[in-house]
Design an enzyme around this catalytic site. Structure first.
Site, PDB file in Angstrom:
ATOM      1  N   ASP A  90       0.869  -1.167   0.000  1.00  0.00           N
ATOM      2  CA  ASP A  90       0.000   0.000   0.000  1.00  0.00           C
ATOM      3  C   ASP A  90       0.917   1.232   0.000  1.00  0.00           C
ATOM      4  OD1 ASP A  90      -2.376   1.611   0.473  1.00  0.00           O
ATOM      5  OD2 ASP A  90      -1.619   1.827   2.519  1.00  0.00           O
ATOM      6  N   ASP A 150      -0.176   5.102   0.824  1.00  0.00           N
ATOM      7  CA  ASP A 150      -0.436   6.092   1.882  1.00  0.00           C
ATOM      8  C   ASP A 150      -0.363   5.435   3.260  1.00  0.00           C
ATOM      9  OD1 ASP A 150      -1.251   8.224   0.006  1.00  0.00           O
ATOM     10  OD2 ASP A 150      -3.015   6.990  -0.331  1.00  0.00           O
TER      11      ASP A 150
HETATM   12  C1  G6P Z   1      -5.841   5.592  -0.081  1.00  0.00           C
HETATM   13  C2  G6P Z   1      -5.979   6.280   1.263  1.00  0.00           C
HETATM   14  C3  G6P Z   1      -7.407   6.740   1.476  1.00  0.00           C
HETATM   15  C4  G6P Z   1      -7.878   7.576   0.297  1.00  0.00           C
HETATM   16  C5  G6P Z   1      -7.797   6.756  -0.981  1.00  0.00           C
HETATM   17  C6  G6P Z   1      -8.197   7.565  -2.207  1.00  0.00           C
HETATM   18  O1  G6P Z   1      -6.415   4.345  -0.020  1.00  0.00           O
HETATM   19  O2  G6P Z   1      -5.610   5.413   2.310  1.00  0.00           O
HETATM   20  O3  G6P Z   1      -7.457   7.485   2.665  1.00  0.00           O
HETATM   21  O4  G6P Z   1      -9.209   8.026   0.486  1.00  0.00           O
HETATM   22  O5  G6P Z   1      -6.446   6.336  -1.151  1.00  0.00           O
HETATM   23  O6  G6P Z   1      -7.240   8.564  -2.414  1.00  0.00           O
HETATM   24  P1  G6P Z   1      -7.335   9.704  -3.490  1.00  0.00           P
HETATM   25  O7  G6P Z   1      -5.934  10.271  -3.547  1.00  0.00           O
HETATM   26  O8  G6P Z   1      -7.735   9.061  -4.795  1.00  0.00           O
HETATM   27  O9  G6P Z   1      -8.340  10.678  -3.038  1.00  0.00           O
HETATM   28 MG    MG Z   2      -2.776   3.123   3.547  1.00  0.00          MG
END
Ligand code: G6P
Ligand code: MG
Length: 211
Positions: free
Chosen positions: A9, A11
């Site tokens: 993953d 973030d």
């Molecule tokens: C990751 C993060 C989420 C976020 C998602 C979409 O999974 O952990 O917190 O909402 O990505 O991210 P984006 O950059 O497309 O808004």
């Molecule tokens: Mg994450």
């Protein structure tokens, strides 16, 4: 060799962009007068943008139209992207960088498995865009975690079957996604103590002893 591939993953695992998501959502929640805290934020980990906003809106007592939802999710993304602009390769923790290099040195393939539509931009900014054999992200999936689609696509791109893959996640939704398709999962950060995970990591380099 126990695993032929590691799917990571982004973030909250490779970099600390989970903090920027929190900051951006907090701005939106404050504007709408909605309660928002770390506990609610933790439920957004791994969850797509619109689905995240739906979780935040559980504490909103008025109705919101689809157009308004789009307005606020776009606004959240602009705030988030502004925060990303200052990122550089220095935003990758030395423990993360040395772990990624050690995995590569062992001949194990690596892919990104993220729900984010900003993943490729972040990887460019932190200098890791070309580092991974494959990138599966929010631009090529139709269902967000805990659906396993993003990880199944990563394993397909790498041409390595799910039982040979291990996922690294900071989101409970991501742990559930991996486990639902027979992938082992090493959990870190907010998900570290989540029972369904195969391993619990204090820091990314702890992963090396399980590979
Ligand atoms: C990751 C993060 C989420 C976020 C998602 C979409 O999974 O952990 O917190 O909402 O990505 O991210 P984006 O950059 O497309 O808004
Ligand atoms: Mg994450």
């Amino acid at each position: 060799m126990k695993y032929k591939a590691v799917i990571l993953d982004l973030d909250g695992v490779i970099c600390h962009t989970d903090q920027y998501h929190y900051e951006a959502w907090r701005t939106i929640a404050d504007e709408l007068g909605i309660i928002f805290n770390e506990d609610i934020n933790n439920r957004l980990r791994g969850v797509g943008r619109m689905q995240s906003f739906d979780i935040i809106l559980e504490n909103y007592d008025k109705a919101m139209s689809e157009d308004e939802k789009l307005f606020y999710t776009d606004k959240k993304n602009s705030i988030y992207v502004d925060l990303l602009h200052a990122m550089t390769p220095l935003d990758v923790d030395p423990d993360v960088m040395s772990t990624l290099s050690a995995i590569r040195a062992r001949g194990i393939k690596m892919a990104i498995g993220s729900s984010s539509q900003n993943a490729k931009m972040i990887l460019h900014k932190i200098g890791l865009f070309s580092f991974f054999e494959a990138i599966s992200d929010g631009t090529n999936i139709t269902r967000t975690k805990p659906d396993p689609e993003v990880f199944l696509l990563a394993s397909e791109y790498l041409d390595i079957d799910p039982p040979w893959c291990i996922v690294v996640e900071d989101a409970k939704a991501g742990v559930d996604a991996a486990k639902s398709v027979n992938m082992d999962c090493a959990a870190i950060g907010d998900a570290a103590d989540y029972a369904p995970a195969t391993y619990s990591l204090g820091k990314l380099s702890d992963l090396l002893k399980y590979l």
